[in-house]
Design a protein around this motif. Structure first.
Motif, PDB file in Angstrom:
ATOM      1  N   GLN A  45      -1.379   1.340 -10.178  1.00 12.94           N
ATOM      2  CA  GLN A  45      -1.256   1.164  -8.728  1.00 12.94           C
ATOM      3  C   GLN A  45       0.158   0.800  -8.298  1.00 12.94           C
ATOM      4  OE1 GLN A  45      -4.642  -1.601  -8.320  1.00 12.94           O
ATOM      5  NE2 GLN A  45      -5.559  -0.031  -7.012  1.00 12.94           N
ATOM      6  N   ASN A  60      -9.448  15.978  -1.102  1.00 11.93           N
ATOM      7  CA  ASN A  60      -9.096  14.668  -0.548  1.00 11.93           C
ATOM      8  C   ASN A  60      -8.869  14.757   0.965  1.00 11.93           C
ATOM      9  OD1 ASN A  60      -6.681  16.017  -0.411  1.00 11.93           O
ATOM     10  ND2 ASN A  60      -5.439  14.300  -1.113  1.00 11.93           N
ATOM     11  N   SER A  72       4.710  -0.101  -4.563  1.00 14.04           N
ATOM     12  CA  SER A  72       3.295   0.278  -4.569  1.00 14.04           C
ATOM     13  C   SER A  72       3.163   1.781  -4.771  1.00 14.04           C
ATOM     14  CB  SER A  72       2.610  -0.156  -3.278  1.00 14.04           C
ATOM     15  OG  SER A  72       3.255   0.409  -2.165  1.00 14.04           O
ATOM     16  N   GLY A  73       2.033   2.177  -5.342  1.00 18.31           N
ATOM     17  CA  GLY A  73       1.790   3.598  -5.618  1.00 18.31           C
ATOM     18  C   GLY A  73       1.869   3.861  -7.104  1.00 18.31           C
ATOM     19  N   THR A 123       0.814  -1.209   0.000  1.00 20.67           N
ATOM     20  CA  THR A 123       0.000   0.000   0.000  1.00 20.67           C
ATOM     21  C   THR A 123       0.849   1.261   0.000  1.00 20.67           C
ATOM     22  OG1 THR A 123       0.025  -0.240   2.366  1.00 20.67           O
ATOM     23  CG2 THR A 123      -1.931  -1.002   1.251  1.00 20.67           C
ATOM     24  N   LEU A 124       0.175   2.330  -0.338  1.00 24.13           N
ATOM     25  CA  LEU A 124       0.756   3.649  -0.125  1.00 24.13           C
ATOM     26  C   LEU A 124       0.142   4.156   1.178  1.00 24.13           C
ATOM     27  CD1 LEU A 124       2.612   5.737  -1.550  1.00 24.13           C
ATOM     28  CD2 LEU A 124       0.512   6.888  -2.248  1.00 24.13           C
ATOM     29  N   HIS A 145      -3.077   6.755  -7.233  1.00 26.32           N
ATOM     30  CA  HIS A 145      -2.796   7.422  -5.950  1.00 26.32           C
ATOM     31  C   HIS A 145      -2.385   8.882  -6.150  1.00 26.32           C
ATOM     32  CE1 HIS A 145      -1.868   3.097  -5.223  1.00 26.32           C
ATOM     33  NE2 HIS A 145      -2.468   3.334  -4.069  1.00 26.32           N
ATOM     34  N   THR A 204      -2.949  13.414  -3.257  1.00 28.11           N
ATOM     35  CA  THR A 204      -2.628  11.999  -3.108  1.00 28.11           C
ATOM     36  C   THR A 204      -3.772  11.248  -2.435  1.00 28.11           C
ATOM     37  OG1 THR A 204      -0.314  12.632  -2.837  1.00 28.11           O
ATOM     38  CG2 THR A 204      -0.891  10.375  -2.220  1.00 28.11           C
ATOM     39  N   ALA A 205      -4.107  10.109  -3.008  1.00 30.99           N
ATOM     40  CA  ALA A 205      -5.108   9.225  -2.393  1.00 30.99           C
ATOM     41  C   ALA A 205      -4.353   8.072  -1.742  1.00 30.99           C
ATOM     42  CB  ALA A 205      -6.069   8.717  -3.454  1.00 30.99           C
ATOM     43  N   PHE A 206      -4.225   8.112  -0.437  1.00 34.97           N
ATOM     44  CA  PHE A 206      -3.510   7.041   0.262  1.00 34.97           C
ATOM     45  C   PHE A 206      -4.415   5.818   0.384  1.00 34.97           C
ATOM     46  CE2 PHE A 206      -1.652  11.021   1.811  1.00 34.97           C
ATOM     47  CZ  PHE A 206      -0.326  10.796   1.481  1.00 34.97           C
ATOM     48  N   ASP A 207      -3.805   4.631   0.358  1.00 35.33           N
ATOM     49  CA  ASP A 207      -4.597   3.424   0.599  1.00 35.33           C
ATOM     50  C   ASP A 207      -4.979   3.352   2.068  1.00 35.33           C
ATOM     51  OD1 ASP A 207      -4.425   2.189  -2.018  1.00 35.33           O
ATOM     52  OD2 ASP A 207      -2.292   1.955  -1.582  1.00 35.33           O
TER      53      ASP A 207
END
Ligand SMILES: *Cc1c(COP(=O)(O)O)cnc(C)c1O
Length: 358
Positions: free
Chosen positions: A321, A33, A265-266, A2-3, A270, A349-352
């Motif tokens: 992703q 966000n 990841s990322g 994940t991020l 994201h 940024t959309a973090f997981d």
């Protein structure tokens, strides 16, 4: 996989409290966000600040569409920063008593008062930003209109000022004087809702206008003001040794020298993007890098990922992703499962996952 945004909870909360303590009447801004934290989390934190006894009565969102994300997690007033327009449906009536609309055009004021005569409203005055707002003359006409609507609930004046440390007092003084001159009927003490003023400027203005409450709307300085409490990491998902000439990636490009391709990841989903090149990009500069055999000369661009403190290059543009990095021979190769640091723009940024420790 994940991020992740990891937040040092005690340090972050101490910062939020110090900002709230230093800014009575603070209007936390939760939009987009949620500055990386999500809107829901910011609404809960605003509730927490109020419960800790801070003078926080209103939470600002950017748009009407964001209201459902915050309305059940925060029980105080809600200000929508984007000015109301006639095509915007009014939210459910249950929300109306808590809702404060921003109105930036005379026609919209007329229309909104027609649809909801008891709507709570702040009037936005145009600033040097030139985004939204009434001219002085419109504000005068608004005063005329409002004197004919004794039920209207005008909560004050909104000013959106450009970024910049200092230099706003003259402009704000002029704009507040316009508001005073327009004789807008007030219910209680009117507020001036402002952005991007320094503490010193707020102090000066409060001294100058004792009849107004100044309410600073703060997003970045509140949520992101303590960068040391925030850490962004990605996970190494795969590591592949490559020799010079080995092909990899969507585009089948070949490794310019031996090293490793890292999958981390990322990706674009994201908000991970290509970094703008920072160095000199003249043809001459590129020729010089080429002569030195630099990896950027073969078309690799800087990535926001760094390993052992060294910023690494993308092997190709980020995927949806995941991203591929190139680590040349000689550098330490991280293991699958290891975390690596990523530098991001929090507001994009959309973090997981957001993990708050402590
Ligand atoms: C986003 C916004 C703010 C908060 O700005 P920050 O720079 O994040 O503090 C304040 N006022 C308005 C109108 C905004 O749109």
């Amino acid at each position: 996989m994940t991020l992740t945004l990891t937040v040092d909870g005690p340090r972050w909360r101490a910062h939020l409290e110090s900002v709230a303590a230093a800014h009575p009447g603070l209007v936390p801004v939760a939009k987009g966000n949620g500055y990386g934290f999500t809107l829901g989390r910011l609404a809960r934190k605003t509730q927490w600040l109020a419960e800790r006894g801070h003078d926080v009565r209103t939470l600002a969102v950017g748009t009407y569409d964001e209201l459902p994300e915050v309305a059940r997690r925060w029980d105080g007033d809600l200000l929508v920063l984007t000015p109301w327009r006639p095509w915007v449906p009014l939210p459910e009536p249950a929300l109306a008593p808590r809702l404060v609309h921003t109105v930036s055009r005379l026609a919209d004021l007329r229309d909104l008062l027609h649809r909801d005569p008891s709507a709570r409203i702040v009037l936005e005055r145009m600033t040097s930003m030139r985004r939204h707002g009434m001219a002085a003359r419109e504000l005068w006409e608004a005063g005329d209109l409002l004197r004919k609507h004794p039920g209207a609930r005008i909560e004050g004046l909104a000013l959106h000022l450009p970024l910049g440390q200092g230099g706003h007092v003259g402009e704000v003084t002029r704009l507040v004087n316009d508001y005073v001159g327009a004789e807008i009927p007030a219910r209680g003490t009117p507020s001036v809702w402002v952005s991007h003023l320094t503490d010193a400027e707020l102090g000066t203005l409060r001294g100058q206008y004792g009849d107004f409450t100044f309410r600073p709307r703060i997003g970045t300085g509140l949520w992101l003001g303590e960068r040391g409490a925030l850490r962004v990491t990605a996970t190494v998902l795969d590591v592949h040794p490559v020799e010079r000439g080995d092909a990899f990636g969507y585009r089948g490009r070949t490794a310019p020298k031996s090293g490793h391709v890292l999958v981390v990841s990322g990706g674009t989903a994201h908000g991970i993007g290509l970094e703008a090149p920072t160095g000199e990009q003249s043809i001459k500069a590129r020729a010089a890098t080429l002569a030195r055999g630099g990896l950027d000369a073969v078309g690799f661009v800087r990535s926001p990922y760094s390993i052992d403190g060294k910023q690494r290059l993308f092997a190709e543009p980020p995927h949806m992703q995941a991203s591929m990095l190139f680590v040349p021979h000689g550098a330490r190769v991280p293991e699958v499962g290891e975390d690596v640091d990523v530098r991001v723009r929090y507001t994009a940024t959309a973090f997981d996952r957001v993990e708050i420790t402590g």
